[in-house]
Write a protein that holds these residues in place. Structure first.
Motif, PDB file in Angstrom:
ATOM      1  N   GLU A 105       0.841  -1.198   0.000  1.00 47.21           N
ATOM      2  CA  GLU A 105       0.000   0.000   0.000  1.00 47.21           C
ATOM      3  C   GLU A 105       0.879   1.251   0.000  1.00 47.21           C
ATOM      4  O   GLU A 105       1.983   1.244   0.552  1.00 47.21           O
ATOM      5  CB  GLU A 105      -0.915   0.029   1.235  1.00 47.21           C
ATOM      6  N   PRO A 106       0.396   2.349  -0.596  1.00 47.39           N
ATOM      7  CA  PRO A 106       1.136   3.613  -0.546  1.00 47.39           C
ATOM      8  C   PRO A 106       1.347   4.071   0.898  1.00 47.39           C
ATOM      9  O   PRO A 106       0.537   3.753   1.776  1.00 47.39           O
ATOM     10  CB  PRO A 106       0.221   4.589  -1.305  1.00 47.39           C
ATOM     11  N   VAL A 110      -1.147   3.812   4.425  1.00 44.65           N
ATOM     12  CA  VAL A 110      -0.744   3.210   5.690  1.00 44.65           C
ATOM     13  C   VAL A 110      -0.884   4.212   6.826  1.00 44.65           C
ATOM     14  O   VAL A 110      -1.430   3.914   7.892  1.00 44.65           O
ATOM     15  CB  VAL A 110       0.704   2.680   5.613  1.00 44.65           C
ATOM     16  N   GLU A 111      -0.404   5.440   6.595  1.00 42.89           N
ATOM     17  CA  GLU A 111      -0.476   6.465   7.627  1.00 42.89           C
ATOM     18  C   GLU A 111      -1.921   6.801   7.970  1.00 42.89           C
ATOM     19  O   GLU A 111      -2.264   7.019   9.145  1.00 42.89           O
ATOM     20  CB  GLU A 111       0.271   7.728   7.177  1.00 42.89           C
ATOM     21  N   ASP A 112      -2.796   6.841   6.961  1.00 44.71           N
ATOM     22  CA  ASP A 112      -4.218   7.123   7.207  1.00 44.71           C
ATOM     23  C   ASP A 112      -4.850   6.036   8.067  1.00 44.71           C
ATOM     24  O   ASP A 112      -5.634   6.314   8.977  1.00 44.71           O
ATOM     25  CB  ASP A 112      -4.976   7.236   5.882  1.00 44.71           C
ATOM     26  N   LYS A 113      -4.500   4.784   7.781  1.00 44.36           N
ATOM     27  CA  LYS A 113      -5.062   3.690   8.566  1.00 44.36           C
ATOM     28  C   LYS A 113      -4.575   3.734  10.010  1.00 44.36           C
ATOM     29  O   LYS A 113      -5.351   3.507  10.945  1.00 44.36           O
ATOM     30  CB  LYS A 113      -4.704   2.343   7.932  1.00 44.36           C
ATOM     31  N   GLU A 148      10.155  -2.802   6.839  1.00 39.64           N
ATOM     32  CA  GLU A 148       9.941  -1.370   7.063  1.00 39.64           C
ATOM     33  C   GLU A 148       8.539  -1.108   7.607  1.00 39.64           C
ATOM     34  O   GLU A 148       8.347  -0.277   8.508  1.00 39.64           O
ATOM     35  CB  GLU A 148      10.152  -0.605   5.749  1.00 39.64           C
ATOM     36  N   LEU A 149       7.538  -1.809   7.057  1.00 35.19           N
ATOM     37  CA  LEU A 149       6.164  -1.634   7.530  1.00 35.19           C
ATOM     38  C   LEU A 149       6.052  -2.044   8.996  1.00 35.19           C
ATOM     39  O   LEU A 149       5.451  -1.318   9.804  1.00 35.19           O
ATOM     40  CB  LEU A 149       5.205  -2.477   6.677  1.00 35.19           C
ATOM     41  N   VAL A 150       6.612  -3.190   9.338  1.00 35.04           N
ATOM     42  CA  VAL A 150       6.532  -3.660  10.722  1.00 35.04           C
ATOM     43  C   VAL A 150       7.189  -2.663  11.670  1.00 35.04           C
ATOM     44  O   VAL A 150       6.628  -2.319  12.721  1.00 35.04           O
ATOM     45  CB  VAL A 150       7.183  -5.053  10.859  1.00 35.04           C
ATOM     46  N   LYS A 151       8.348  -2.170  11.299  1.00 35.28           N
ATOM     47  CA  LYS A 151       9.050  -1.207  12.158  1.00 35.28           C
ATOM     48  C   LYS A 151       8.251   0.093  12.300  1.00 35.28           C
ATOM     49  O   LYS A 151       8.189   0.676  13.390  1.00 35.28           O
ATOM     50  CB  LYS A 151      10.436  -0.906  11.579  1.00 35.28           C
TER      51      LYS A 151
END
Length: 298
Positions: A105-106, A110-113, A148-151
């Motif tokens: 996902e962009p 991710v930040e919005d979620k 990166e997403l997990v971190k």
């Protein structure tokens, strides 16, 4: 059917006639009755043999095992249910709602979620309704991107996590990053069972077992139990509403009506993967709430 105090007392030392009072109660019968209600620990009787203790612990365990995802005050507990129909106990063990975030996902999505996860809460009849977990899916094929997403999530929110990856090496590497958060690992299958069991024994975490149908799940959970892994959720691999309703009902009835331990675990359901549009996804989720998912991923 739950074991009765009269059945327990027969298994106690001297057939329940010892009444040494070392447990703090006047008779073995009082101890047995207290044990059935969860009011005393079985360890309080120093004279119960290891074999009898093991048998009684199994008999006294809830028909659907409680499983904790996460740690501390933010931990989420599923399972530990004792009635066939959830409304009989006013949904006291309500299912958890998980928000799916994929690593392809962009960044803005991710930040919005993550922001909405923290902000969106609704007060309803004295309860606060909100999302309970984050489900992080490895989808991009880029291991670094998933890492990166997990971190990013670890630094942004403290809610319980579910790690989703068909690549077992990626799944276990992500687990190492957040071992202290006790994430739910998905999926465990017949193909990666040994590898996951080895990792979970070294770094304990709940797991979600997936199989092609309820019968196959029985064999999988039996192997997990033999390996000493008990914090398990079940995914029967249902593909549509009809099969999902059938599978969830079979699992529930087997655990609560027949006391079938191999299916005595909470379940996880994925409307996000079963539906092609948001309305159908919501329809599926609304079915899973009363029947009978422990975690619903949207």
């Amino acid at each position: 059917m739950a074991i009765k105090g009269t059945d327990i007392v027969k298994r106690l030392p001297e057939g329940g006639k010892k009444s040494c009072k070392e447990c703090g109660l006047p008779t073995c019968f009082a101890f047995a009755m207290k044990l059935t209600s969860g009011g005393i620990a079985i360890e309080k009787c120093p004279y119960i043999s290891a074999e009898v203790r093991s048998d009684l612990e199994d008999a006294l365990a809830p028909p659907i095992r409680p499983v904790t995802i996460g740690t501390g005050t933010g931990a989420f507990v599923v399972g530990d249910e004792t009635v066939l129909y959830r409304h009989e106990k006013t949904f006291v063990h309500q299912p958890g709602i998980a928000v799916l975030v994929a690593d392809d996902e962009p960044v803005k999505s991710v930040e919005d979620k993550l922001r909405k996860l923290k902000e969106l809460q609704y007060s309803w009849v004295g309860k606060i309704l909100k999302a309970d977990l984050l489900a992080l899916q490895y989808k991009s094929g880029d291991r670094a991107r998933y890492t990166e997403l997990v971190k990013r999530v670890l630094s942004a929110v403290d809610c319980p996590l579910m790690l989703i990856s068909e690549d077992t090496d990626v799944l276990l590497a992500a687990h190492e990053l957040c071992t202290d958060r006790k994430p739910l690992l998905y999926p465990v299958t017949v193909h990666n069972l040994d590898k996951v069991v080895s990792a979970v024994k070294a770094r304990p975490a709940p797991v979600a077992a997936r199989a092609a149908g309820v019968e196959s799940l029985v064999h999988l959970t039996a192997r997990l139990r033999e390996a000493g892994i008990e914090d398990v959720l079940l995914d029967p691999g249902s593909k549509d509403l009809q099969s999902a309703l059938r599978d969830q009902t079979l699992i529930r009835r087997a655990a609560l009506r027949q006391g079938f331990r191999s299916l005595g675990y909470p379940t996880v359901a994925f409307p996000c993967f079963m539906a092609t549009d948001k309305r159908r996804e919501m329809l599926l989720a609304s079915m899973f709430i009363p029947k009978y998912a422990g975690i619903i991923v949207l």
